[in-house]
Design a protein around this motif. Structure first.
Motif, PDB file in Angstrom:
ATOM      1  N   TYR A 112       0.823  -1.159  -0.093  1.00 19.42           N
ATOM      2  CA  TYR A 112      -0.058   0.042   0.072  1.00 19.42           C
ATOM      3  C   TYR A 112       1.062   1.287  -0.101  1.00 19.42           C
ATOM      4  O   TYR A 112       0.736   2.292  -0.810  1.00 19.42           O
ATOM      5  N   ILE A 113       1.761   1.353   0.806  1.00 21.35           N
ATOM      6  CA  ILE A 113       2.649   2.567   0.917  1.00 21.35           C
ATOM      7  C   ILE A 113       3.437   2.518  -0.412  1.00 21.35           C
ATOM      8  O   ILE A 113       3.521   3.687  -0.940  1.00 21.35           O
ATOM      9  N   HIS A 114       4.122   1.580  -0.944  1.00 22.51           N
ATOM     10  CA  HIS A 114       4.813   1.407  -2.076  1.00 22.51           C
ATOM     11  C   HIS A 114       4.112   2.348  -3.226  1.00 22.51           C
ATOM     12  O   HIS A 114       4.465   2.882  -3.990  1.00 22.51           O
ATOM     13  N   ARG A 115       2.553   2.124  -3.337  1.00 22.77           N
ATOM     14  CA  ARG A 115       1.717   2.365  -4.411  1.00 22.77           C
ATOM     15  C   ARG A 115       1.334   3.809  -4.305  1.00 22.77           C
ATOM     16  O   ARG A 115       1.064   4.320  -5.130  1.00 22.77           O
ATOM     17  N   HIS A 116       1.648   4.380  -2.909  1.00 21.43           N
ATOM     18  CA  HIS A 116       1.297   5.756  -2.807  1.00 21.43           C
ATOM     19  C   HIS A 116       2.237   6.873  -2.394  1.00 21.43           C
ATOM     20  O   HIS A 116       1.984   7.762  -2.247  1.00 21.43           O
ATOM     21  N   VAL A 117       3.320   6.384  -2.210  1.00 17.98           N
ATOM     22  CA  VAL A 117       4.638   7.075  -2.233  1.00 17.98           C
ATOM     23  C   VAL A 117       4.752   8.062  -3.380  1.00 17.98           C
ATOM     24  O   VAL A 117       4.795   7.540  -4.488  1.00 17.98           O
ATOM     25  N   GLY A 118       4.926   9.240  -3.167  1.00 17.00           N
ATOM     26  CA  GLY A 118       4.889  10.215  -4.256  1.00 17.00           C
ATOM     27  C   GLY A 118       3.731  10.617  -4.899  1.00 17.00           C
ATOM     28  O   GLY A 118       3.776  11.810  -5.529  1.00 17.00           O
ATOM     29  N   ARG A 119       2.460  10.059  -4.213  1.00 11.41           N
ATOM     30  CA  ARG A 119       1.262  10.417  -5.045  1.00 11.41           C
ATOM     31  C   ARG A 119       0.246  11.082  -3.697  1.00 11.41           C
ATOM     32  O   ARG A 119      -0.243  12.159  -4.101  1.00 11.41           O
ATOM     33  N   ALA A 120       0.410  10.348  -2.654  1.00 11.79           N
ATOM     34  CA  ALA A 120      -0.473  10.969  -1.491  1.00 11.79           C
ATOM     35  C   ALA A 120       0.122  12.424  -0.920  1.00 11.79           C
ATOM     36  O   ALA A 120       1.515  12.426  -0.783  1.00 11.79           O
TER      37      ALA A 120
END
Length: 247
Positions: free
Chosen positions: A205-213
């Motif tokens: 989950y964190i990997h997919r949202h780093v740089g986005r959230a």
């Protein structure tokens, strides 16, 4: 518990927390930010845990420290759940309260089975890095089916513990939840495995949202990791205690 089509078993990572903000910011979530916040919060957990530990072995009863710490931690979690913008302020309180709880149960365990909490800490850290390795090199792929299984198992375990707690209030004990039988040990092994695998979902989950959230979501990500790590530690401690009973 879906976010942009993704799911996680950790209650901190729900769609409620990841709604798009109406306030635009260039700062985004980063791994460094999450790691730093995790380290700071773990230091707070350790501070109150060591304090409670010291009180216990100084002859002071820590029953209320442990109980109130657990209740305050639950309150903070519920509050953060309904007001995610409060995570930055509530998370330190959560960490301190959780430290009182962990210090109490760890001291009880250490008195009966010396060094058991240190073994549990070591096992938890090893498990964390093993899960990180497995995720990093894709030895276990976090698919939708995998997420669904872990979510279902986590919710089932939660409901069993909740039912067991309600029964305990009426002096009714569920053997496989609180006992030391091999059925209880088997159940504890399953819960520890589920807690371990939940880390993979959190990594994903964190990997997919780093740089986005938004940058502020790092506090929620930190909260999520604390929930999983502490759950894993508690399950490992309970399992080692049950195994030590049979030695």
């Amino acid at each position: 518990m879906s976010v942009f089509g993704l799911r996680t078993s950790n209650p901190a990572f729900t769609s409620y927390f990841w709604k798009r903000s109406h306030h635009y910011t260039k700062k985004r979530m980063s791994i460094a930010g999450i790691v730093l916040k995790c380290m700071l919060m773990l230091l707070l957990v350790c501070a109150t845990a060591f304090y409670t530990w010291h009180l216990y072995f100084s002859g002071v009863s820590v029953k209320w420290y442990t109980s109130i710490g657990a209740l305050v931690a639950v309150f903070c979690s519920v509050f953060i759940s309904y007001k995610h913008s409060s995570a930055k302020y509530m998370l330190p309180i959560y960490a301190l309260a959780k430290g009182f709880f962990l210090g109490g149960i760890s001291a009880y365990a250490h008195k009966r089975f010396p060094n058991l909490p240190f073994q549990a800490i070591g096992t938890t850290l090893v498990t964390f890095f093993v899960m990180l390795f497995l995720y990093r090199f894709r030895l276990i792929r976090v698919t939708r089916e995998f997420k669904a299984i872990i979510i279902t198992a986590s919710m089932s375990i939660f409901m069993l513990y909740f039912i067991g707690w309600v029964f305990w209030l009426f002096d009714i004990t569920i053997p496989f939840l609180w006992g030391n039988s091999w059925y209880a040990i088997t159940f504890n092994i399953v819960t520890a495995i589920v807690a371990s695998l939940s880390l993979l979902l959190d990594f994903d989950y964190i990997h997919r949202h780093v740089g986005r959230a938004p940058k502020s979501r790092e506090w929620l990500a930190t909260w999520g990791f604390l929930i999983t790590l502490i759950w894993l530690y508690v399950e490992v401690l309970r399992l080692l205690r049950k195994l030590a009973y049979w030695r």
